[in-house]
Enzyme design. Sequence first.
Site, PDB file in Angstrom:
ATOM      1  N   CYS A   2       0.872  -1.170   0.000  1.00 20.00           N
ATOM      2  CA  CYS A   2       0.000   0.000   0.000  1.00 20.00           C
ATOM      3  C   CYS A   2       0.908   1.219   0.000  1.00 20.00           C
ATOM      4  O   CYS A   2       1.500   1.561   1.025  1.00 20.00           O
ATOM      5  CB  CYS A   2      -0.917   0.000   1.222  1.00 20.00           C
ATOM      6  SG  CYS A   2      -2.027   1.429   1.273  1.00 20.00           S
ATOM      7  N   GLU A 102      -3.413   1.293  -6.293  1.00 20.77           N
ATOM      8  CA  GLU A 102      -2.426   0.280  -6.678  1.00 20.77           C
ATOM      9  C   GLU A 102      -2.244   0.352  -8.183  1.00 20.77           C
ATOM     10  O   GLU A 102      -3.123   0.823  -8.916  1.00 20.77           O
ATOM     11  CB  GLU A 102      -2.878  -1.115  -6.228  1.00 20.77           C
ATOM     12  CG  GLU A 102      -1.808  -2.172  -6.287  1.00 20.77           C
ATOM     13  CD  GLU A 102      -0.548  -1.758  -5.548  1.00 20.77           C
ATOM     14  OE1 GLU A 102       0.400  -1.296  -6.245  1.00 20.77           O
ATOM     15  OE2 GLU A 102      -0.500  -1.867  -4.315  1.00 20.77           O
TER      16      GLU A 102
END
Length: 228
Positions: A2, A102
């Site tokens: 992340c 992402e």
Amino acid sequence: MCGRNSLFIDQADLEARFDAQIVADGGYSPRYNIAPGDDLHIITNEASDEIDAYHWGLIPFWADEPKEGIINARSETVDEKSAFKRAWESRPCLVPSSGFYEWKAPNGGTKQPYRIHCEDDPAFAMAGLWDVWEGDDETISCVTILTTEPNDLMSSIHDRMPVVLPQDAESNWLAADRDTRRELCQAYPKDDLDAYEISPRVNNPGNDDPQVIEPLDNEQSGLGEFSS
């Protein structure tokens, strides 16, 4: 992993959602593109009724200098790493999010960014660990986000994902012992996460505005459109 986050829910709604009050020195402003090294608003186990702002990047307490820090920790091995042992023992926290980002590189091509968010919740919580780095002239409260194996949605985008906690597990994460917390470090088990393609504007942390989250072609892409 992340490596980019967002939190843009209204302050009153954020405080109501987590039953906690903003206490950060800088207050709260909606953020659409939070990068490593920025502050993350978090809720610690020592003050579960407060939302404070900590440096994103856990600086090991034994580090001589306050470098950027470690933004993610693998939940499977977090207790084996000296940088995280103290935090894993007794310093869990919640990291509220309106959605994380992402990147996927299909067939080794140009990386395409995706926004991952919760359809049924304007703000959810990721599992984190906090610590305090103390130097001669400054003290830095810092945080890292735990990661785990991807669920079905995320596996088509990346081989890791943050530990996203179901809402009914958030209080337990803050209060539980290490063994229970380890059991909570799993791929998000519910099916209310969604992902869609967004503009490469998110690649530049200076772009921190609502345009960042706009779907490409103004159409959200469901899992079936990009599953491998």
